[in-house]
Design a protein around this motif. Structure first.
Motif, PDB file in Angstrom:
ATOM      1  N   SER A 113       2.902  -5.909   8.050  1.00  0.00           N
ATOM      2  CA  SER A 113       2.035  -6.029   6.822  1.00  0.00           C
ATOM      3  C   SER A 113       0.688  -6.225   7.510  1.00  0.00           C
ATOM      4  CB  SER A 113       2.397  -7.376   6.077  1.00  0.00           C
ATOM      5  OG  SER A 113       2.357  -8.426   6.644  1.00  0.00           O
ATOM      6  N   ILE A 114      -0.362  -6.203   6.508  1.00  0.00           N
ATOM      7  CA  ILE A 114      -1.918  -6.231   6.862  1.00  0.00           C
ATOM      8  C   ILE A 114      -1.952  -7.823   7.426  1.00  0.00           C
ATOM      9  CG2 ILE A 114      -2.736  -6.952   4.554  1.00  0.00           C
ATOM     10  CD1 ILE A 114      -5.082  -5.181   5.754  1.00  0.00           C
ATOM     11  N   LEU A 168      -2.972 -11.823  11.615  1.00  0.00           N
ATOM     12  CA  LEU A 168      -2.532 -13.026  12.327  1.00  0.00           C
ATOM     13  C   LEU A 168      -2.516 -12.641  13.876  1.00  0.00           C
ATOM     14  CD1 LEU A 168       0.301 -14.405   9.829  1.00  0.00           C
ATOM     15  CD2 LEU A 168      -1.980 -15.417  10.609  1.00  0.00           C
ATOM     16  N   GLY A 169      -1.726 -11.486  13.984  1.00  0.00           N
ATOM     17  CA  GLY A 169      -1.919 -10.823  15.564  1.00  0.00           C
ATOM     18  C   GLY A 169      -3.165 -10.479  15.861  1.00  0.00           C
ATOM     19  N   THR A 196      -5.248 -15.660   1.558  1.00  0.00           N
ATOM     20  CA  THR A 196      -6.753 -15.133   1.659  1.00  0.00           C
ATOM     21  C   THR A 196      -6.553 -13.564   1.924  1.00  0.00           C
ATOM     22  OG1 THR A 196      -7.371 -17.223   2.397  1.00  0.00           O
ATOM     23  CG2 THR A 196      -9.030 -15.469   2.328  1.00  0.00           C
ATOM     24  N   VAL A 197      -6.030 -13.265   2.750  1.00  0.00           N
ATOM     25  CA  VAL A 197      -5.887 -11.688   2.792  1.00  0.00           C
ATOM     26  C   VAL A 197      -5.472 -10.991   1.961  1.00  0.00           C
ATOM     27  CG1 VAL A 197      -4.883  -9.879   4.644  1.00  0.00           C
ATOM     28  CG2 VAL A 197      -6.047 -12.103   5.714  1.00  0.00           C
ATOM     29  N   GLY A 221      -2.077  -1.580   3.076  1.00  0.00           N
ATOM     30  CA  GLY A 221      -0.649  -1.770   3.040  1.00  0.00           C
ATOM     31  C   GLY A 221      -0.004  -1.113   1.806  1.00  0.00           C
ATOM     32  N   GLY A 222       1.198  -1.419   1.839  1.00  0.00           N
ATOM     33  CA  GLY A 222       2.026  -0.733   0.968  1.00  0.00           C
ATOM     34  C   GLY A 222       1.873  -0.798  -0.724  1.00  0.00           C
ATOM     35  N   GLY A 223       1.051  -1.301  -0.939  1.00  0.00           N
ATOM     36  CA  GLY A 223       1.033  -1.819  -2.196  1.00  0.00           C
ATOM     37  C   GLY A 223       1.654  -2.866  -3.156  1.00  0.00           C
ATOM     38  N   LYS A 224       1.951  -3.938  -2.146  1.00  0.00           N
ATOM     39  CA  LYS A 224       2.731  -4.920  -2.865  1.00  0.00           C
ATOM     40  C   LYS A 224       1.745  -5.430  -3.905  1.00  0.00           C
ATOM     41  CE  LYS A 224       4.940  -5.902   1.562  1.00  0.00           C
ATOM     42  NZ  LYS A 224       5.097  -6.870   2.804  1.00  0.00           N
TER      43      LYS A 224
END
Length: 189
Positions: free
Chosen positions: A5-6, A11-12, A40-41, A185-188
């Motif tokens: 995930s973004i 975090l990475g 926040t992200v 990202g995948g549109g969550k």
């Protein structure tokens, strides 16, 4: 292996030192900092996704910023003081969404908005790096939206610019729409 995930990518990219700095700013532990960063992200990318879909000046600016992020990096002396090192258009877009995002995250978490705003300031360069890496990994080059059509025009291009330059932004569908999905990202929901 599933796609990260973004939030995981941010975090990475933050690493232990960045996470410790945010935890200290928030007066919390590492898990509290991770939760705040993820919230926040998520709020920032949700705002960007919503603005990119809008058919107004802000939507155009967001789409143009993502087109700029997707441009291959400049090489040599031309990179000094410009490009993603300076943040470009995307840094400005992120700065614009920071105040409403800080208010929304503050309301959701109870953390004072000025503190969330400071976290966002720390996250903007990290988000720029993540967006650039995700754009580089999409493999979208030539033949995508933003390329001239048979009539010689470029859909969604900024008047007076040449296709493939940072000033040309494809419309919300097609190549840039796919790029937005891959970067954000995948549109969550």
């Amino acid at each position: 292996m599933s796609e990260s995930s973004i939030q995981d990518d941010v975090l990475g990219e933050l690493g232990p030192d960045g996470l410790t700095e945010i935890a200290s700013l928030l007066g919390t532990d590492e898990n509290g900092a991770k939760e705040t960063v993820a919230t926040t992200v998520g709020a920032m990318t949700g705002d960007l996704r919503q603005q990119a879909a809008a058919d107004d000046e802000d939507g155009h600016e967001v789409r143009q910023a993502f087109a700029e992020v997707a441009e291959p990096p400049l090489q040599g002396v031309a990179t000094l003081g410009g490009g993603l090192l300076g943040g470009g258009l995307m840094a400005g877009v992120l700065a614009k969404v920071s105040k409403p995002v800080a208010a929304a995250v503050s309301k959701k978490t109870g953390i004072p908005a000025p503190t969330v705003a400071r976290v966002i300031e720390l996250l903007i360069p990290v988000l720029l790096a993540v967006f650039a890496k995700r754009a580089a990994n999409t493999g979208t080059t030539g033949g995508q939206a933003g390329s001239p059509t048979a009539s010689g025009t470029t859909p969604g291009a900024v008047p007076g610019t040449t296709p493939g330059t940072p000033g040309s932004a494809p419309g919300p569908g097609g190549g840039l729409g796919d790029l937005l999905g891959q970067i954000l990202g995948g549109g969550k929901k």
